[in-house]
Design a protein around this motif. Sequence first.
Motif, PDB file in Angstrom:
ATOM      1  N   UNK A   1      25.532   3.058  12.185  1.00 38.72           N
ATOM      2  CA  UNK A   1      24.203   3.663  12.149  1.00 38.72           C
ATOM      3  C   UNK A   1      24.114   4.843  13.111  1.00 38.72           C
ATOM      4  N   UNK A   2      24.714   4.699  14.284  1.00 33.79           N
ATOM      5  CA  UNK A   2      24.706   5.798  15.257  1.00 33.79           C
ATOM      6  C   UNK A   2      25.475   7.001  14.729  1.00 33.79           C
ATOM      7  N   UNK A   3      26.636   6.743  14.131  1.00 33.74           N
ATOM      8  CA  UNK A   3      27.442   7.830  13.578  1.00 33.74           C
ATOM      9  C   UNK A   3      26.698   8.553  12.466  1.00 33.74           C
ATOM     10  N   UNK A   4      26.066   7.801  11.580  1.00 31.82           N
ATOM     11  CA  UNK A   4      25.325   8.420  10.482  1.00 31.82           C
ATOM     12  C   UNK A   4      24.154   9.256  10.997  1.00 31.82           C
ATOM     13  N   UNK A   5      23.490   8.756  12.032  1.00 33.99           N
ATOM     14  CA  UNK A   5      22.367   9.498  12.598  1.00 33.99           C
ATOM     15  C   UNK A   5      22.841  10.807  13.220  1.00 33.99           C
ATOM     16  N   UNK A   6      23.975  10.779  13.901  1.00 32.22           N
ATOM     17  CA  UNK A   6      24.517  11.990  14.513  1.00 32.22           C
ATOM     18  C   UNK A   6      24.945  13.006  13.454  1.00 32.22           C
ATOM     19  N   UNK A   7      25.551  12.516  12.386  1.00 29.34           N
ATOM     20  CA  UNK A   7      25.981  13.414  11.310  1.00 29.34           C
ATOM     21  C   UNK A   7      24.780  14.036  10.621  1.00 29.34           C
ATOM     22  N   UNK A   8      23.746  13.246  10.363  1.00 30.66           N
ATOM     23  CA  UNK A   8      22.535  13.766   9.724  1.00 30.66           C
ATOM     24  C   UNK A   8      21.855  14.798  10.622  1.00 30.66           C
ATOM     25  N   UNK A   9      21.821  14.548  11.917  1.00 32.25           N
ATOM     26  CA  UNK A   9      21.216  15.478  12.866  1.00 32.25           C
ATOM     27  C   UNK A   9      21.987  16.806  12.863  1.00 32.25           C
ATOM     28  N   UNK A  10      23.312  16.728  12.875  1.00 28.46           N
ATOM     29  CA  UNK A  10      24.118  17.949  12.889  1.00 28.46           C
ATOM     30  C   UNK A  10      23.943  18.724  11.584  1.00 28.46           C
ATOM     31  N   UNK A  11      23.826  18.010  10.486  1.00 22.15           N
ATOM     32  CA  UNK A  11      23.638  18.687   9.193  1.00 22.15           C
ATOM     33  C   UNK A  11      22.293  19.417   9.159  1.00 22.15           C
ATOM     34  N   UNK A  12      21.246  18.804   9.711  1.00 22.44           N
ATOM     35  CA  UNK A  12      19.937  19.448   9.764  1.00 22.44           C
ATOM     36  C   UNK A  12      19.968  20.700  10.632  1.00 22.44           C
ATOM     37  N   UNK A  13      20.634  20.599  11.767  1.00 21.65           N
ATOM     38  CA  UNK A  13      20.704  21.745  12.670  1.00 21.65           C
ATOM     39  C   UNK A  13      21.432  22.912  12.024  1.00 21.65           C
ATOM     40  N   UNK A  14      22.476  22.632  11.267  1.00 24.64           N
ATOM     41  CA  UNK A  14      23.211  23.698  10.583  1.00 24.64           C
ATOM     42  C   UNK A  14      22.353  24.357   9.510  1.00 24.64           C
ATOM     43  N   UNK A  15      21.504  23.561   8.875  1.00 18.89           N
ATOM     44  CA  UNK A  15      20.626  24.107   7.838  1.00 18.89           C
ATOM     45  C   UNK A  15      19.479  24.918   8.453  1.00 18.89           C
ATOM     46  N   UNK A  16      18.917  24.401   9.544  1.00 19.09           N
ATOM     47  CA  UNK A  16      17.731  25.036  10.140  1.00 19.09           C
ATOM     48  C   UNK A  16      18.070  26.310  10.926  1.00 19.09           C
TER      49      UNK A  16
END
Length: 244
Positions: A87-102
């Motif tokens: 769950x922690x890994x998935x949250x970190x990956x999702x956060x990084x993906x959002x930052x790259x998009x934003x």
Amino acid sequence: MTSSSQLPPGSHPHEPHRGDLAGRLNWLRAGVLGANDGIVSVASLVVGVAGATTDNAPLLAAGVAGLVGGAISMALGEYVSVSSQRDSQRALIAKERRELTDDPTAELAELAGIYEAKGLRPATARQVAEELTAHDPLTAHLEAELGITEDDVVSPWAAAGASALAFTLGAILPLLAILLPPQEVRVPITFAVVLIALALTGFTGARIGGNPAARPTIRVVLGGALALVATFVIGTLLGTSGVV
């Protein structure tokens, strides 16, 4: 198997260069430790019972109960632990993906800053960041910032199954060692078999970690011997006192 022509430039053919090597070693080490737990747990249990009684039925019941209960406990503990990690890994990956998009520009600057902090000149760090971003921006940031990749997300079910299997394989050994020999020699044989098995697991675990094997092996064997002696003495005292 990777051929020498497929290796990265400048690498040696007999050196591992796969990114998942550390993960594979961790899984193997966990398997060895799980087997070690199975050996010590069930051996201590059946030896303790053997100190109190020579009947096969209680030995079999105690051994099987210890094997099943231990395997389920190991699997459950591993499932809960790995689920939290996943769950922690998935949250970190999702956060990084959002930052790259934003804000991809800020992320590119951040990546260049990471490589500059590692010793590259600003122009070189910027070029490396741009080339990695052009190839796979998410992977570039995950590896540089967090030291993970999307493939590193672990499976709780796989971890639980591997843990239960390793424990079971280790537990079967002392169970057979206490049940198969004649009654008069079953305890000494179990002691010998268990201590030899512990020496092998200690040696294997040390070699997997790239450490000298003597001291870890001695620690594991002495710890196992202490557990066996303690439970056998307690079982014998309970048996001779008439409590059981």
